[in-house]
Design a protein around this motif. Sequence first.
Motif, PDB file in Angstrom:
ATOM      1  N   VAL A 113       3.053  23.916  14.534  1.00 44.49           N
ATOM      2  CA  VAL A 113       3.425  24.900  15.552  1.00 44.49           C
ATOM      3  C   VAL A 113       2.681  24.613  16.859  1.00 44.49           C
ATOM      4  O   VAL A 113       3.253  24.704  17.952  1.00 44.49           O
ATOM      5  N   GLY A 114       1.413  24.242  16.748  1.00 42.19           N
ATOM      6  CA  GLY A 114       0.641  23.907  17.942  1.00 42.19           C
ATOM      7  C   GLY A 114       1.205  22.704  18.678  1.00 42.19           C
ATOM      8  O   GLY A 114       1.251  22.682  19.913  1.00 42.19           O
ATOM      9  N   LEU A 115       1.655  21.706  17.936  1.00 45.68           N
ATOM     10  CA  LEU A 115       2.252  20.521  18.554  1.00 45.68           C
ATOM     11  C   LEU A 115       3.555  20.874  19.259  1.00 45.68           C
ATOM     12  O   LEU A 115       3.844  20.363  20.349  1.00 45.68           O
ATOM     13  N   ALA A 116       4.355  21.730  18.635  1.00 48.12           N
ATOM     14  CA  ALA A 116       5.612  22.143  19.255  1.00 48.12           C
ATOM     15  C   ALA A 116       5.347  22.884  20.568  1.00 48.12           C
ATOM     16  O   ALA A 116       6.045  22.663  21.570  1.00 48.12           O
ATOM     17  N   TYR A 117       4.344  23.763  20.564  1.00 49.29           N
ATOM     18  CA  TYR A 117       4.004  24.474  21.792  1.00 49.29           C
ATOM     19  C   TYR A 117       3.473  23.507  22.857  1.00 49.29           C
ATOM     20  O   TYR A 117       3.782  23.635  24.045  1.00 49.29           O
ATOM     21  N   ALA A 118       2.673  22.528  22.418  1.00 46.83           N
ATOM     22  CA  ALA A 118       2.141  21.548  23.360  1.00 46.83           C
ATOM     23  C   ALA A 118       3.262  20.737  23.997  1.00 46.83           C
ATOM     24  O   ALA A 118       3.216  20.432  25.191  1.00 46.83           O
ATOM     25  N   VAL A 119       4.272  20.385  23.207  1.00 49.07           N
ATOM     26  CA  VAL A 119       5.427  19.672  23.753  1.00 49.07           C
ATOM     27  C   VAL A 119       6.133  20.529  24.788  1.00 49.07           C
ATOM     28  O   VAL A 119       6.563  20.043  25.842  1.00 49.07           O
ATOM     29  N   TYR A 120       6.255  21.831  24.500  1.00 54.66           N
ATOM     30  CA  TYR A 120       6.854  22.749  25.477  1.00 54.66           C
ATOM     31  C   TYR A 120       6.071  22.736  26.780  1.00 54.66           C
ATOM     32  O   TYR A 120       6.650  22.623  27.873  1.00 54.66           O
ATOM     33  N   ARG A 121       4.750  22.847  26.697  1.00 60.08           N
ATOM     34  CA  ARG A 121       3.924  22.911  27.904  1.00 60.08           C
ATOM     35  C   ARG A 121       3.999  21.612  28.703  1.00 60.08           C
ATOM     36  O   ARG A 121       4.104  21.640  29.937  1.00 60.08           O
ATOM     37  N   LEU A 122       3.929  20.480  28.004  1.00 60.46           N
ATOM     38  CA  LEU A 122       3.991  19.201  28.699  1.00 60.46           C
ATOM     39  C   LEU A 122       5.331  19.021  29.397  1.00 60.46           C
ATOM     40  O   LEU A 122       5.403  18.571  30.541  1.00 60.46           O
ATOM     41  N   THR A 123       6.419  19.371  28.707  1.00 65.66           N
ATOM     42  CA  THR A 123       7.743  19.237  29.296  1.00 65.66           C
ATOM     43  C   THR A 123       7.923  20.207  30.446  1.00 65.66           C
ATOM     44  O   THR A 123       8.547  19.874  31.466  1.00 65.66           O
ATOM     45  N   TRP A 124       7.372  21.397  30.301  1.00 60.87           N
ATOM     46  CA  TRP A 124       7.470  22.389  31.376  1.00 60.87           C
ATOM     47  C   TRP A 124       6.759  21.901  32.630  1.00 60.87           C
ATOM     48  O   TRP A 124       7.241  22.105  33.745  1.00 60.87           O
ATOM     49  N   GLN A 125       5.614  21.229  32.454  1.00 58.67           N
ATOM     50  CA  GLN A 125       4.881  20.720  33.608  1.00 58.67           C
ATOM     51  C   GLN A 125       5.666  19.639  34.339  1.00 58.67           C
ATOM     52  O   GLN A 125       5.543  19.487  35.557  1.00 58.67           O
ATOM     53  N   VAL A 126       6.477  18.876  33.590  1.00 60.23           N
ATOM     54  CA  VAL A 126       7.253  17.796  34.196  1.00 60.23           C
ATOM     55  C   VAL A 126       8.566  18.302  34.776  1.00 60.23           C
ATOM     56  O   VAL A 126       8.943  17.974  35.908  1.00 60.23           O
ATOM     57  N   ARG A 127       9.276  19.143  34.010  1.00 57.31           N
ATOM     58  CA  ARG A 127      10.617  19.565  34.398  1.00 57.31           C
ATOM     59  C   ARG A 127      10.663  20.928  35.077  1.00 57.31           C
ATOM     60  O   ARG A 127      11.603  21.237  35.789  1.00 57.31           O
ATOM     61  N   GLY A 128       9.657  21.758  34.836  1.00 53.89           N
ATOM     62  CA  GLY A 128       9.649  23.080  35.439  1.00 53.89           C
ATOM     63  C   GLY A 128      10.312  24.110  34.546  1.00 53.89           C
ATOM     64  O   GLY A 128      11.036  23.791  33.603  1.00 53.89           O
ATOM     65  N   GLY A 129      10.065  25.369  34.861  1.00 53.55           N
ATOM     66  CA  GLY A 129      10.524  26.467  34.021  1.00 53.55           C
ATOM     67  C   GLY A 129      11.998  26.791  34.143  1.00 53.55           C
ATOM     68  O   GLY A 129      12.509  27.626  33.399  1.00 53.55           O
ATOM     69  N   GLN A 130      12.698  26.170  35.080  1.00 48.39           N
ATOM     70  CA  GLN A 130      14.109  26.492  35.276  1.00 48.39           C
ATOM     71  C   GLN A 130      15.038  25.597  34.463  1.00 48.39           C
ATOM     72  O   GLN A 130      16.254  25.715  34.554  1.00 48.39           O
ATOM     73  N   PRO A 134      12.342  22.053  28.084  1.00 45.12           N
ATOM     74  CA  PRO A 134      11.121  22.443  27.366  1.00 45.12           C
ATOM     75  C   PRO A 134      11.398  23.209  26.082  1.00 45.12           C
ATOM     76  O   PRO A 134      10.815  22.908  25.027  1.00 45.12           O
ATOM     77  N   LEU A 135      12.304  24.184  26.135  1.00 44.82           N
ATOM     78  CA  LEU A 135      12.636  24.948  24.937  1.00 44.82           C
ATOM     79  C   LEU A 135      13.349  24.083  23.909  1.00 44.82           C
ATOM     80  O   LEU A 135      13.081  24.175  22.710  1.00 44.82           O
ATOM     81  N   ALA A 136      14.250  23.231  24.370  1.00 44.45           N
ATOM     82  CA  ALA A 136      15.006  22.384  23.453  1.00 44.45           C
ATOM     83  C   ALA A 136      14.075  21.426  22.713  1.00 44.45           C
ATOM     84  O   ALA A 136      14.178  21.264  21.486  1.00 44.45           O
ATOM     85  N   LEU A 137      13.163  20.803  23.443  1.00 45.85           N
ATOM     86  CA  LEU A 137      12.258  19.844  22.806  1.00 45.85           C
ATOM     87  C   LEU A 137      11.268  20.540  21.881  1.00 45.85           C
ATOM     88  O   LEU A 137      10.930  20.013  20.817  1.00 45.85           O
ATOM     89  N   ALA A 138      10.812  21.730  22.277  1.00 45.34           N
ATOM     90  CA  ALA A 138       9.917  22.488  21.396  1.00 45.34           C
ATOM     91  C   ALA A 138      10.631  22.863  20.108  1.00 45.34           C
ATOM     92  O   ALA A 138      10.060  22.778  19.013  1.00 45.34           O
ATOM     93  N   GLY A 139      11.905  23.258  20.220  1.00 47.51           N
ATOM     94  CA  GLY A 139      12.680  23.590  19.034  1.00 47.51           C
ATOM     95  C   GLY A 139      12.902  22.392  18.138  1.00 47.51           C
ATOM     96  O   GLY A 139      12.785  22.484  16.910  1.00 47.51           O
ATOM     97  N   LEU A 140      13.222  21.257  18.752  1.00 49.62           N
ATOM     98  CA  LEU A 140      13.418  20.037  17.964  1.00 49.62           C
ATOM     99  C   LEU A 140      12.132  19.632  17.254  1.00 49.62           C
ATOM    100  O   LEU A 140      12.165  19.159  16.117  1.00 49.62           O
ATOM    101  N   MET A 141      11.010  19.826  17.919  1.00 49.22           N
ATOM    102  CA  MET A 141       9.723  19.488  17.315  1.00 49.22           C
ATOM    103  C   MET A 141       9.395  20.431  16.165  1.00 49.22           C
ATOM    104  O   MET A 141       9.001  20.012  15.074  1.00 49.22           O
ATOM    105  N   ALA A 142       9.574  21.724  16.388  1.00 47.82           N
ATOM    106  CA  ALA A 142       9.193  22.717  15.385  1.00 47.82           C
ATOM    107  C   ALA A 142      10.089  22.659  14.153  1.00 47.82           C
ATOM    108  O   ALA A 142       9.638  22.919  13.029  1.00 47.82           O
TER     109      ALA A 142
END
Length: 215
Positions: A113-130, A134-142
Amino acid sequence: MLSFFQPNRSVSVRRYGLLGFILLAAFIMRLILAPMWIGYDTDVGTFLAWSDRAYTVGLPALYTDAQHYFLDYPPGYMYVLYAIGFLHHAFGIPWESPISLLILKMPAMLADVGLAYAVYRLTWQVRGGQHAEPLALAGLMALNPAMWVNSAMWGQVDSFFMLFILMTLFQQQRGKLPQASVWLALAILLKPQALLFGPFLLIDVLRRRDWMLFC
């Protein structure tokens, strides 16, 4: 490290609610699956035996009889196994019972779960919250079967030490190589396979050509 895991206030409540639902669903799925399978019985049995020994003889004496007791892991994960052994002895939990399997697999499941959240944060920093990535990659990871089968069913601990590898790479990305080396050292203490990521740090050090970084 804290700035990496702290949520950005500009992210909408709805987006974080959806992320929380994804992570919670992934964790509940693991909670259901973990007690149902022993997993790779050789490793699971070994981890449980090490847990019992770590608590019974204590961490300082854990490696003193290495010639007569099989123990091929570095000491880092022994602290986690000590806590697992403590829970078994403190609450009288039968070894290899469903609750025993759940406790043993819990660190790796939480790390998933921590890795999935970390993927979300990293992707959010690159792509932004809009963006949806980030959600798709976190879901795929989790929800990736390779992740939950490995931790919740097979009883392996790879995702736990990968959290430390992720922090190593994150510190490298920020240009903080001394901090990255500390995280890598901790990862190696958990599992020697972390040495495979050493060359990435070495390349960064050689590229800087500044050996005073570690002084």
